[in-house]
Write an enzyme that holds these catalytic residues in place. Sequence first.
Site, PDB file in Angstrom:
ATOM      1  N   TYR A  50      -0.996   8.282  -2.435  1.00 26.91           N
ATOM      2  CA  TYR A  50      -1.280   8.013  -3.835  1.00 26.91           C
ATOM      3  C   TYR A  50      -2.515   8.759  -4.333  1.00 26.91           C
ATOM      4  CZ  TYR A  50       2.005   4.052  -4.302  1.00 26.91           C
ATOM      5  OH  TYR A  50       3.114   3.263  -4.390  1.00 26.91           O
ATOM      6  N   GLY A  51      -3.457   9.032  -3.443  1.00 25.20           N
ATOM      7  CA  GLY A  51      -4.752   9.548  -3.867  1.00 25.20           C
ATOM      8  C   GLY A  51      -4.717  10.892  -4.558  1.00 25.20           C
TER       9      GLY A  51
ATOM     10  N   HIS B  95      -7.341   2.657   4.010  1.00 24.49           N
ATOM     11  CA  HIS B  95      -7.088   3.415   5.238  1.00 24.49           C
ATOM     12  C   HIS B  95      -8.363   3.614   6.066  1.00 24.49           C
ATOM     13  CE1 HIS B  95      -3.222   4.624   3.415  1.00 24.49           C
ATOM     14  NE2 HIS B  95      -2.872   5.023   4.622  1.00 24.49           N
TER      15      HIS B  95
ATOM     16  N   CYS C  52      -4.569  -1.593  -1.726  1.00 24.18           N
ATOM     17  CA  CYS C  52      -4.764  -0.165  -1.975  1.00 24.18           C
ATOM     18  C   CYS C  52      -5.723  -0.037  -3.147  1.00 24.18           C
ATOM     19  CB  CYS C  52      -3.425   0.480  -2.305  1.00 24.18           C
ATOM     20  SG  CYS C  52      -3.516   2.198  -2.871  1.00 24.18           S
ATOM     21  N   ASN C  53      -6.859   0.598  -2.924  1.00 22.82           N
ATOM     22  CA  ASN C  53      -7.845   0.758  -3.993  1.00 22.82           C
ATOM     23  C   ASN C  53      -7.297   1.601  -5.138  1.00 22.82           C
ATOM     24  OD1 ASN C  53     -10.784  -0.274  -3.118  1.00 22.82           O
ATOM     25  ND2 ASN C  53      -9.709   0.469  -1.307  1.00 22.82           N
TER      26      ASN C  53
ATOM     27  N   ASP D  47       0.861  -1.183   0.000  1.00 18.61           N
ATOM     28  CA  ASP D  47       0.000   0.000   0.000  1.00 18.61           C
ATOM     29  C   ASP D  47       0.895   1.229   0.000  1.00 18.61           C
ATOM     30  OD1 ASP D  47      -2.237   1.682   0.195  1.00 18.61           O
ATOM     31  OD2 ASP D  47      -2.381   1.502   2.362  1.00 18.61           O
ATOM     32  N   SER D  48       0.302   2.386  -0.231  1.00 19.16           N
ATOM     33  CA  SER D  48       1.074   3.623  -0.143  1.00 19.16           C
ATOM     34  C   SER D  48       1.434   3.932   1.306  1.00 19.16           C
ATOM     35  CB  SER D  48       0.282   4.794  -0.723  1.00 19.16           C
ATOM     36  OG  SER D  48      -0.901   5.005   0.023  1.00 19.16           O
TER      37      SER D  48
ATOM     38  N   CYS E 225     -11.197   3.075   0.371  1.00 20.40           N
ATOM     39  CA  CYS E 225      -9.771   3.266   0.608  1.00 20.40           C
ATOM     40  C   CYS E 225      -9.441   2.387   1.795  1.00 20.40           C
ATOM     41  CB  CYS E 225      -9.445   4.729   0.908  1.00 20.40           C
ATOM     42  SG  CYS E 225      -7.732   4.991   1.482  1.00 20.40           S
TER      43      CYS E 225
END
Length: 265
Positions: A43-44, A191, A75-76, A11-12, A189
């Site tokens: 990343y978003g 997160h 990570c979406n 993931d980021s 997401c």
Amino acid sequence: MSDARPILFFDSGVGGLSVVAPTTELLPRAPIVYAADSAGFPYGTKSEAEIAARVPALLGRLVERYRPRLVVIACNTASTIALPAVRAALDVPVVGTVPAIKPAAAMSESRVIGVLGTEATVRQPYVDDLAARFAGDCTVLRHGSAALVMLAEGALAGVAPSPEAVAGELQGLFGQPGGERIDVIVNACTHFPLLEGDMAAVAPAGVRFVDGGPGIARRIAYLTDRQDWPEAPVAGRLVFTRLGARERAIAATLATRGFPVVEAL
């Protein structure tokens, strides 16, 4: 026989831990390597081109170093943009993460659902396709929030999110026309499930949250069915692409949650 090859989660940041948790419930002896692209976080807010170039290259290095049996892009944003390129580049199975729109539509009684993700995720055509295929009779409202990602990262670094900040981000959904009828929110997401308790505390009564973590865990269990695992649980490895003060604070928290080994890529 004992097979020590790990499952590699990527993931980021630390959002993918919301996928690790249900996975370890199903596979308690699975060795876990958790890689966070802290040098590229978040990343978003990045362009599709940046993510499409960065993610396959990083995962190639990680696979070369850790030799996993399976890669999970937890990570979406990275999944909706880079999953095909990653699968083409790697010679190990790759599991992606997609917004849980299908189960949300099945749960919704008002037929109005919210999709809460990063700015990059909610604008993807992939989300349009999921909504058309699985929620055609629903109104699907979307909101991209970079702030919630930062709040989730901060929470693991020891900074509790303020209820006002969380409520302000949710208002990005509820404040839209028809938003008062939302009864299910898709945490699109990885997160955001880390803040689900905080969000539920400030959301209108009766609003439910759903995410893809449990479904991804079942997919991982299916793909690794009948494979051997170490006889006893193995300490998890936490890998950062940049190891600064924020990452060290997060690592201190995660050392008590099964990740005592911290490395830099």
